[in-house]
Design an enzyme around this catalytic site. Structure first.
Site, short mmCIF file in Angstrom:
data_model
loop_
_atom_site.label_atom_id
_atom_site.label_comp_id
_atom_site.label_asym_id
_atom_site.label_seq_id
_atom_site.Cartn_x
_atom_site.Cartn_y
_atom_site.Cartn_z
N ASP A 194 14.43 8.22 3.12
CA ASP A 194 13.88 7.25 4.05
C ASP A 194 15.04 6.74 4.91
O ASP A 194 16.04 6.27 4.38
CB ASP A 194 13.24 6.07 3.31
CG ASP A 194 12.03 6.47 2.49
OD1 ASP A 194 11.25 7.30 2.96
OD2 ASP A 194 11.87 5.94 1.37
N HIS B 246 10.50 1.00 0.93
CA HIS B 246 11.13 0.26 2.04
C HIS B 246 11.14 -1.24 1.79
O HIS B 246 12.18 -1.92 1.95
CB HIS B 246 10.36 0.50 3.34
CG HIS B 246 10.20 1.92 3.77
ND1 HIS B 246 9.88 2.95 2.92
CD2 HIS B 246 10.29 2.48 5.01
CE1 HIS B 246 9.78 4.08 3.60
NE2 HIS B 246 10.02 3.83 4.87
N GLU B 247 9.95 -1.77 1.44
CA GLU B 247 9.81 -3.21 1.27
C GLU B 247 10.74 -3.73 0.17
O GLU B 247 11.32 -4.82 0.28
CB GLU B 247 8.36 -3.55 0.92
CG GLU B 247 7.34 -3.09 1.94
CD GLU B 247 6.77 -1.70 1.65
OE1 GLU B 247 5.63 -1.43 2.07
OE2 GLU B 247 7.46 -0.88 1.01
N ILE C 153 0.86 -1.18 0.00
CA ILE C 153 0.00 0.00 0.00
C ILE C 153 0.90 1.23 0.00
O ILE C 153 1.81 1.34 0.83
CB ILE C 153 -0.93 0.04 1.23
CG1 ILE C 153 -1.88 -1.16 1.23
CG2 ILE C 153 -1.72 1.34 1.27
CD1 ILE C 153 -2.89 -1.17 0.11
N GLU C 154 0.66 2.13 -0.93
CA GLU C 154 1.44 3.36 -0.97
C GLU C 154 1.18 4.15 0.31
O GLU C 154 0.04 4.30 0.74
CB GLU C 154 1.04 4.15 -2.22
CG GLU C 154 1.89 5.36 -2.49
CD GLU C 154 1.37 6.56 -1.73
OE1 GLU C 154 2.19 7.13 -0.98
OE2 GLU C 154 0.19 6.89 -1.84
N SER C 155 2.25 4.62 0.95
CA SER C 155 2.14 5.10 2.34
C SER C 155 1.31 6.36 2.49
O SER C 155 0.60 6.51 3.49
CB SER C 155 3.54 5.30 2.93
OG SER C 155 4.26 6.25 2.17
N LYS C 156 1.39 7.29 1.54
CA LYS C 156 0.57 8.49 1.69
C LYS C 156 -0.92 8.15 1.59
O LYS C 156 -1.75 8.71 2.31
CB LYS C 156 0.94 9.56 0.66
CG LYS C 156 0.18 10.86 0.88
CD LYS C 156 0.62 11.96 -0.04
CE LYS C 156 -0.15 13.25 0.22
NZ LYS C 156 0.25 14.35 -0.68
N CYS D 150 12.53 7.67 -1.52
CA CYS D 150 11.23 7.28 -2.04
C CYS D 150 11.31 7.11 -3.56
O CYS D 150 11.89 7.94 -4.26
CB CYS D 150 10.18 8.31 -1.67
SG CYS D 150 8.57 8.03 -2.44
N ARG E 240 6.93 8.54 8.82
CA ARG E 240 6.57 9.71 8.04
C ARG E 240 5.04 9.78 8.01
O ARG E 240 4.38 8.77 7.77
CB ARG E 240 7.12 9.60 6.61
CG ARG E 240 6.79 10.82 5.76
CD ARG E 240 7.28 10.66 4.34
NE ARG E 240 8.73 10.60 4.29
CZ ARG E 240 9.42 10.13 3.26
NH1 ARG E 240 8.77 9.63 2.21
NH2 ARG E 240 10.73 10.12 3.26
#
Length: 280
Positions: A193, A225-226, A85-88, A186, A254
């Site tokens: 990151d 990250h993943e 899932i995209e973090s934003k 990112c 973040r």
């Protein structure tokens, strides 16, 4: 395959966003894992299993009388789920509960499990720590030999697996190695990151200087990250040939979220701990 240009165009990353305060599960933006795994030639059976552990520190909702409540959520998504899932978008989704009235924390938990399982494409585990239990949340640091003590000259800031070396002709060892110098960017926005990483393995002894040079090489690398953790795992597995290997990274938060990917090819009988470290 979803490209970087596609992500920049379609995802909310790097764009001004209208923050919804009414429940909106459609805000979640899934990204298929397989595209980046193709780059690593990972097809079919994966050489690892694992989790992506998300901690959400900015979670709030209203009860039916309009009073706000707060909690901390832990979300554990399996590494073999089809999507990340995209973090934003994750943050925007969580913020959509801010003015949403719910009957109970259990009602919130049910929605989180349902929506996030749909987004990741596989069942996820969600745990809530309510306000009265905040004092039970602990902090801690990775245990292991600290690579950062080594005094090195560094000139290359892109990940180079050929740097990795191991004593392939000597007796195997078991050890844990730790660095707090992991930094990447990112994939879409280029924002930094920051993370700490623990590498636990059994096999030919890994040359510590070469491993630290390799990890510092992510400093100008653009991946989520993943994806960075999976790249580290695969590069060490192929270059150093350990029989057992796990890679666990704790990234700084973040937008009220931290992401902590763990990949392993052996079972210790329990999942990794979720102790928040000093920089988180």
């Amino acid at each position: 395959m979803t490209t970087t240009n596609d992500l920049a165009e379609l995802s909310p990353l790097g764009k001004s966003s209208a923050y919804r305060s009414d429940y909106a599960p459609e805000l979640l933006f899934p990204i298929p894992r397989q595209g980046k795994r193709d780059e690593l030639e990972l097809r079919g059976t994966l050489p690892f299993f694992g989790l992506d552990i998300w901690n959400a520190y900015e979670l709030s909702w209203l009860n039916q009388r309009g009073k706000p409540h707060v909690a901390v959520a832990k979300v554990s998504a399996p590494a073999d789920s089809p999507n990340i899932i995209e973090s934003k978008s994750f943050k925007l989704y969580l913020n959509s509960f801010n003015q949403t009235k719910l009957d109970s924390p259990q009602a919130l938990l049910a929605l989180l499990k349902q929506d996030l399982s749909n987004g990741f494409g596989a069942p996820v585990q969600v745990e809530l720590t309510l306000q009265e239990d905040f004092g039970k949340l602990k902090m801690g640091e990775f245990d292991g030999v600290l690579l950062d003590r080594l005094d090195l000259d560094i000139t290359d800031y892109t990940p180079s697996p050929q740097l990795l070396k191991a004593a392939l002709d000597e007796a195997p060892v078991e050890e844990k190695l730790v660095s707090h110098l992991l930094k990447s960017n990112c994939l879409v926005t280029g924002q930094p990151d920051w993370g700490s990483v623990q590498i636990e393995y059994a096999g030919p002894q890994i040359d510590q200087e070469s491993l630290l040079r390799y990890l510092i090489g992510f400093r100008e690398h653009n991946e989520f990250h993943e994806q960075c953790v999976e790249r580290i795992f695969v590069d060490i597995l192929r270059q150093c040939k350990p029989q057992k290997l796990s890679v666990y990274a704790r990234y700084t938060r973040r937008g009220g979220l931290d992401i902590n990917p763990w990949r392993s090819n052996f079972s210790t009988g329990h999942m990794p701990g979720n102790l928040r470290n000093a920089r988180q």
